[in-house]
Write a protein that holds these residues in place. Structure first.
Motif, short mmCIF file in Angstrom:
data_model
loop_
_atom_site.label_atom_id
_atom_site.label_comp_id
_atom_site.label_asym_id
_atom_site.label_seq_id
_atom_site.Cartn_x
_atom_site.Cartn_y
_atom_site.Cartn_z
N THR A 22 0.83 -1.20 0.00
CA THR A 22 0.00 0.00 0.00
C THR A 22 0.86 1.25 0.00
N ARG A 23 1.90 1.27 0.83
CA ARG A 23 2.80 2.43 0.86
C ARG A 23 3.48 2.62 -0.49
N TYR A 24 3.90 1.53 -1.10
CA TYR A 24 4.58 1.61 -2.39
C TYR A 24 3.61 2.11 -3.47
N ALA A 25 2.40 1.58 -3.48
CA ALA A 25 1.40 2.00 -4.46
C ALA A 25 1.02 3.47 -4.27
N THR A 26 0.91 3.91 -3.03
CA THR A 26 0.57 5.30 -2.76
C THR A 26 1.67 6.22 -3.24
N GLU A 27 2.91 5.88 -2.97
CA GLU A 27 4.03 6.72 -3.42
C GLU A 27 4.13 6.71 -4.94
N THR A 28 3.89 5.58 -5.57
CA THR A 28 3.92 5.51 -7.03
C THR A 28 2.85 6.43 -7.62
N ALA A 29 1.66 6.40 -7.06
CA ALA A 29 0.58 7.27 -7.54
C ALA A 29 0.95 8.74 -7.35
N ARG A 30 1.57 9.06 -6.21
CA ARG A 30 2.01 10.43 -5.96
C ARG A 30 3.04 10.87 -6.99
N CYS A 31 3.97 9.99 -7.30
CA CYS A 31 5.01 10.30 -8.29
C CYS A 31 4.39 10.58 -9.66
N ILE A 32 3.48 9.73 -10.06
CA ILE A 32 2.83 9.90 -11.36
C ILE A 32 2.05 11.20 -11.40
N GLY A 43 3.21 28.25 -18.43
CA GLY A 43 4.05 29.38 -18.08
C GLY A 43 5.46 29.05 -17.65
N THR A 44 5.92 27.85 -17.95
CA THR A 44 7.30 27.48 -17.62
C THR A 44 8.02 27.07 -18.90
N SER A 45 9.34 27.19 -18.87
CA SER A 45 10.13 26.83 -20.04
C SER A 45 10.34 25.32 -20.10
N TYR A 46 10.71 24.87 -21.27
CA TYR A 46 11.02 23.45 -21.46
C TYR A 46 12.14 23.03 -20.51
N GLU A 47 13.17 23.87 -20.40
CA GLU A 47 14.31 23.55 -19.56
C GLU A 47 13.90 23.44 -18.09
N GLN A 48 13.06 24.35 -17.64
CA GLN A 48 12.59 24.29 -16.25
C GLN A 48 11.77 23.03 -16.02
N ASP A 49 10.88 22.72 -16.96
CA ASP A 49 10.07 21.50 -16.84
C ASP A 49 10.96 20.26 -16.81
N ARG A 50 11.95 20.22 -17.68
CA ARG A 50 12.85 19.06 -17.73
C ARG A 50 13.62 18.92 -16.43
N ASP A 51 14.14 20.04 -15.92
CA ASP A 51 14.89 20.00 -14.66
C ASP A 51 14.00 19.56 -13.49
N ASP A 52 12.80 20.11 -13.45
CA ASP A 52 11.87 19.74 -12.37
C ASP A 52 11.44 18.28 -12.49
N LEU A 53 11.24 17.82 -13.71
CA LEU A 53 10.86 16.42 -13.93
C LEU A 53 12.00 15.48 -13.52
N ASP A 54 13.22 15.84 -13.88
CA ASP A 54 14.38 15.04 -13.47
C ASP A 54 14.48 14.98 -11.94
N ALA A 55 14.28 16.12 -11.28
CA ALA A 55 14.35 16.17 -9.82
C ALA A 55 13.24 15.33 -9.20
N ALA A 58 14.07 11.65 -9.56
CA ALA A 58 15.11 11.25 -8.61
C ALA A 58 14.50 11.10 -7.21
N ARG A 59 13.63 12.04 -6.83
CA ARG A 59 12.97 11.97 -5.53
C ARG A 59 12.13 10.70 -5.43
N CYS A 60 11.38 10.43 -6.49
CA CYS A 60 10.52 9.24 -6.51
C CYS A 60 11.34 7.96 -6.41
N ASN A 61 12.38 7.88 -7.19
CA ASN A 61 13.21 6.67 -7.16
C ASN A 61 13.78 6.45 -5.77
N ALA A 62 14.25 7.51 -5.12
CA ALA A 62 14.80 7.38 -3.77
C ALA A 62 13.71 6.96 -2.79
#
Length: 70
Positions: A22-32, A43-55, A58-62
């Motif tokens: 349940t914890r894993y499924a909840t976190e996966t849903a939050r990540c998605i 209102g954001t740039s491609y670069e900002q979106d890419r950087d935020d998505l990468d971050a 990384a947070r989700c994987n951890a």
């Protein structure tokens, strides 16, 4: 999300507790949801979106690795 898919299979296959699944499924849903929010925002740039998505990925994987490692 490759890491999360691998961990999902390991958790499901190893007879993990219902609470852990349940914890894993909840976190996966939050990540998605967070990834979709980053992609869908205005209102954001491609670069900002890419950087935020990468971050976020990384947070989700951890977070998912921590849940899977407990």
């Amino acid at each position: 999300m490759k890491t999360s898919l691998i961990l999902s299979a390991l958790i499901a296959g190893c007879g993990a507790s219902a609470e852990l699944r349940t914890r894993y499924a909840t976190e996966t849903a939050r990540c998605i949801a967070n990834e979709r929010a980053i992609i869908d925002r205005q209102g954001t740039s491609y670069e900002q979106d890419r950087d935020d998505l990468d971050a976020e990925r990384a947070r989700c994987n951890a977070a998912l690795q921590q849940i899977g490692g407990e």
